[in-house]
Write a protein that holds these residues in place. Structure first.
Motif, short mmCIF file in Angstrom:
data_model
loop_
_atom_site.label_atom_id
_atom_site.label_comp_id
_atom_site.label_asym_id
_atom_site.label_seq_id
_atom_site.Cartn_x
_atom_site.Cartn_y
_atom_site.Cartn_z
N VAL A 227 -17.13 -76.20 -38.78
CA VAL A 227 -17.67 -75.01 -39.44
C VAL A 227 -17.12 -73.77 -38.74
CG1 VAL A 227 -19.75 -73.67 -39.91
CG2 VAL A 227 -19.77 -76.16 -40.22
N PRO A 228 -16.23 -73.01 -39.39
CA PRO A 228 -15.70 -71.79 -38.78
C PRO A 228 -16.75 -70.68 -38.74
CG PRO A 228 -14.84 -72.05 -41.00
CD PRO A 228 -15.62 -73.29 -40.71
N LEU A 229 -16.54 -69.74 -37.82
CA LEU A 229 -17.49 -68.66 -37.60
C LEU A 229 -16.93 -67.33 -38.08
CD1 LEU A 229 -18.61 -69.55 -33.95
CD2 LEU A 229 -19.74 -70.18 -36.11
N ALA A 230 -17.82 -66.50 -38.58
CA ALA A 230 -17.48 -65.13 -38.95
C ALA A 230 -17.47 -64.26 -37.69
CB ALA A 230 -18.50 -64.61 -39.97
N PRO A 231 -17.05 -63.01 -37.79
CA PRO A 231 -17.04 -62.15 -36.59
C PRO A 231 -18.39 -62.00 -35.92
CG PRO A 231 -15.66 -61.19 -38.30
CD PRO A 231 -16.35 -62.37 -38.93
N ASP A 232 -19.48 -62.20 -36.64
CA ASP A 232 -20.82 -62.09 -36.01
C ASP A 232 -21.26 -63.41 -35.39
OD1 ASP A 232 -21.39 -63.61 -38.25
OD2 ASP A 232 -22.96 -62.30 -39.01
N VAL A 233 -20.34 -64.37 -35.23
CA VAL A 233 -20.52 -65.70 -34.65
C VAL A 233 -21.55 -66.55 -35.41
CG1 VAL A 233 -19.68 -65.08 -32.37
CG2 VAL A 233 -22.13 -64.98 -32.81
N CYS A 234 -21.82 -66.20 -36.65
CA CYS A 234 -22.57 -67.06 -37.55
C CYS A 234 -21.58 -67.71 -38.52
CB CYS A 234 -23.63 -66.27 -38.31
SG CYS A 234 -25.02 -65.74 -37.29
N PRO A 235 -21.94 -68.84 -39.14
CA PRO A 235 -21.00 -69.54 -40.01
C PRO A 235 -20.52 -68.68 -41.19
CG PRO A 235 -22.83 -70.97 -39.44
CD PRO A 235 -23.18 -69.60 -38.94
N THR A 236 -19.27 -68.94 -41.59
CA THR A 236 -18.73 -68.30 -42.78
C THR A 236 -19.32 -68.90 -44.06
OG1 THR A 236 -16.89 -69.86 -42.89
CG2 THR A 236 -16.55 -67.82 -41.62
N GLY A 237 -19.87 -70.12 -43.92
CA GLY A 237 -20.38 -70.83 -45.09
C GLY A 237 -19.38 -71.81 -45.65
N THR A 238 -18.26 -71.99 -44.95
CA THR A 238 -17.24 -72.94 -45.38
C THR A 238 -17.08 -74.04 -44.33
OG1 THR A 238 -15.45 -71.68 -44.32
CG2 THR A 238 -16.00 -71.15 -46.63
N VAL A 239 -16.37 -75.08 -44.70
CA VAL A 239 -16.04 -76.18 -43.79
C VAL A 239 -14.54 -76.39 -43.85
CG1 VAL A 239 -16.39 -78.62 -43.28
CG2 VAL A 239 -18.31 -77.25 -44.10
N ASP A 240 -13.88 -76.40 -42.70
CA ASP A 240 -12.42 -76.52 -42.64
C ASP A 240 -12.00 -77.79 -41.91
OD1 ASP A 240 -12.32 -74.09 -43.92
OD2 ASP A 240 -11.59 -72.96 -42.18
N SER A 241 -10.76 -78.18 -42.12
CA SER A 241 -10.20 -79.34 -41.43
C SER A 241 -9.94 -79.00 -39.96
CB SER A 241 -8.89 -79.76 -42.09
OG SER A 241 -8.22 -80.75 -41.31
N VAL A 242 -10.14 -80.00 -39.10
CA VAL A 242 -9.84 -79.81 -37.68
C VAL A 242 -8.37 -80.00 -37.37
CG1 VAL A 242 -12.16 -80.57 -37.01
CG2 VAL A 242 -10.28 -82.24 -37.07
N GLN A 243 -7.60 -80.48 -38.32
CA GLN A 243 -6.18 -80.78 -38.10
C GLN A 243 -5.45 -79.55 -37.55
OE1 GLN A 243 -4.69 -83.85 -38.64
NE2 GLN A 243 -2.86 -82.99 -37.67
N GLY A 244 -4.79 -79.73 -36.39
CA GLY A 244 -4.01 -78.65 -35.82
C GLY A 244 -4.83 -77.56 -35.16
N THR A 245 -6.10 -77.82 -34.91
CA THR A 245 -6.97 -76.81 -34.30
C THR A 245 -7.48 -77.30 -32.94
OG1 THR A 245 -9.11 -77.60 -35.12
CG2 THR A 245 -7.76 -76.28 -36.65
N PRO A 246 -8.09 -76.41 -32.17
CA PRO A 246 -8.72 -76.85 -30.91
C PRO A 246 -9.91 -77.76 -31.13
CG PRO A 246 -8.39 -74.47 -30.94
CD PRO A 246 -8.15 -74.95 -32.32
N PHE A 247 -10.35 -77.92 -32.38
CA PHE A 247 -11.57 -78.67 -32.67
C PHE A 247 -11.29 -80.11 -33.09
CE2 PHE A 247 -11.75 -74.21 -34.11
CZ PHE A 247 -12.44 -73.71 -33.01
N ASP A 248 -10.05 -80.53 -32.93
CA ASP A 248 -9.68 -81.89 -33.30
C ASP A 248 -9.86 -82.81 -32.10
OD1 ASP A 248 -8.68 -84.22 -34.32
OD2 ASP A 248 -6.76 -83.39 -34.97
N PHE A 249 -10.99 -83.50 -32.07
CA PHE A 249 -11.31 -84.45 -31.01
C PHE A 249 -11.39 -85.87 -31.57
CE2 PHE A 249 -13.00 -80.43 -29.36
CZ PHE A 249 -12.50 -80.43 -28.07
N ARG A 250 -10.69 -86.12 -32.65
CA ARG A 250 -10.77 -87.46 -33.24
C ARG A 250 -10.19 -88.51 -32.31
NH1 ARG A 250 -8.19 -85.95 -38.97
NH2 ARG A 250 -6.96 -84.65 -37.52
N GLU A 251 -9.26 -88.12 -31.47
CA GLU A 251 -8.79 -88.96 -30.38
C GLU A 251 -9.22 -88.29 -29.08
OE1 GLU A 251 -7.41 -91.89 -30.71
OE2 GLU A 251 -7.40 -91.74 -32.91
#
Length: 399
Positions: free
Chosen positions: A237-261
């Motif tokens: 769940v990505p964050l808006a500038p106010d550090v609350c959710p944008t309301g969308t869900v994005d793929s972790v692929q290629g991001t710091p949030f990819d902990f699948r391995e």
């Protein structure tokens, strides 16, 4: 939805110097003696109720100390493979430490974990309620009188288990509905800590989204950024500038949030990304994939999925987090800032430890953040007479 200091008052400069020296020792020597807590240091009258410290011991050697102030995990000490115990959760050595230090340290968070943007709660039918705020403009971790600031009742204590109670009231957090919580903590022979809860909705429709907020460091000292983390989550769940959710869900692929391995937490936090800059570090919600095989779940628990596995490569010590929640908030502890007024906790042996950014990691299973305020996020409104059940299990292995 899911089932589960004696602080010496020294001048700041002297406390800082002492902490710095002992922090160096902590980095170079992983001690094999868990900190001996003083029960008396946690006994006090607070809000007209008595606080205390309770120690649960399991047949496998796991030892957990719990304060009924915020139902906090004060100490989690695991066998070190050499006949001793190692503290693997950050904490203070007296109640005063929790009153003056990191607000969420070790606490059971509720009624709603995470932020509700601008303190607003959208209810079915189009009505919007204004809740008390405590994190800039937002309602955070239950607000200024959430469960982390409450003294829980204690109704049962056994050598390896205890039962705590708390009533969530509208006059405390602004959320409609009275909810009567029963929280059962148990240490099992397989060195797992089970946090199981039952919440009874009394008089009005409500939301309920608790979590646990322990800071873990499986090395027992130093930075936890060298730990490896694995989370079976393809989306975040990505964050808006106010550090609350944008309301969308994005793929972790290629991001710091990819902990699948399995991935070093340091590697993830060092990856340049707008989301890390926006949050001040790694503090994001990962949406779990399909449930793990039931055969792999901890004993005596049902309906769980594997939320995360944290490993300290140096010691071989690992912790699995199981939960019935749909996702997990991963917080790499950048709010620990080396401030002796807030971040001076227990250290190896009977020493102190001045926590720096990344010295502890929180893995917080919970519902989608800010869910009542986003049509795309699942959220359940519980009705009077409903019973909410949930669980978090921390299971330790190695070395």
């Amino acid at each position: 939805m899911f089932r589960l200091v004696v602080l010496f008052v020294l001048p700041a400069a002297k406390r800082l110097a002492r902490a710095a020296a002992l922090r160096f020792v902590g980095r170079s020597k992983l001690g094999h003696m868990a900190y001996t807590l003083s029960r008396e240091a946690f006994q006090q009258e607070l809000h007209g109720q008595r606080t205390d410290l309770y120690t649960l011991r399991g047949a496998g050697g796991l030892q957990v100390a719990v304060s009924n102030y915020g139902a906090r995990l004060v100490q989690v000490a695991v066998p070190d493979g050499q006949g001793g115990l190692v503290d693997v959760a950050l904490g203070y050595d007296s109640l005063q430490g929790y009153l003056e230090g990191q607000l969420s340290m070790g606490a059971f968070i509720g009624r709603w974990a995470g932020r509700l943007r601008a303190g607003q709660l959208h209810v079915p039918g189009g009505c919007t309620l204004q809740l008390p705020t405590n994190s800039g403009p937002h309602h955070h971790h239950g607000g200024p009188q959430g469960s982390r600031f409450q003294v829980f009742g204690v109704t049962e204590v056994q050598p390896d288990a205890m039962v705590l109670t708390h009533t969530f009231r509208t006059e405390d957090d602004g959320v409609p509905g009275t909810v009567r919580l029963t929280l059962h903590l148990q240490v099992t022979p397989d060195n797992a800590l089970h946090m199981d809860w039952m919440a009874e909705v009394a008089d009005a429709a409500t939301v309920f989204n608790p979590t646990g907020h322990a800071f873990f460091n499986l090395a027992g000292a130093g930075s936890s950024l060298g730990h490896t983390l694995q989370v079976p989550a393809s989306r975040y769940v990505p964050l808006a500038p106010d550090v609350c959710p944008t309301g969308t869900v994005d793929s972790v692929q290629g991001t710091p949030f990819d902990f699948r391995e399995p991935r070093s937490v340091a590697d993830a936090t060092a990856t340049p990304h707008e989301q890390l800059a926006r949050a001040g570090g790694l503090d994001h919600y990962l949406v779990l994939d399909d449930a793990s095989p039931a055969s792999a779940a901890p004993a005596a628990t049902s309906g769980l999925r594997l939320a995360a596995q944290l490993t300290d490569p140096a010691s071989g010590r690992a912790m699995q987090v199981w939960s019935t929640a749909p996702g997990v908030q991963v917080y790499a502890g950048h709010g620990l800032k080396g401030d002796p007024a807030r971040d001076l906790g227990r250290g190896p042996g009977q020493g102190t430890w001045l926590w720096q950014p990344g010295d502890g990691i929180c893995l917080e299973p919970m519902e989608y953040p800010d869910a009542p305020n986003h049509l795309a996020f699942p959220v359940r409104w519980w009705l009077p007479g409903d019973v909410v059940r949930g669980s978090i299990v921390y299971r330790f292995t190695g070395p």
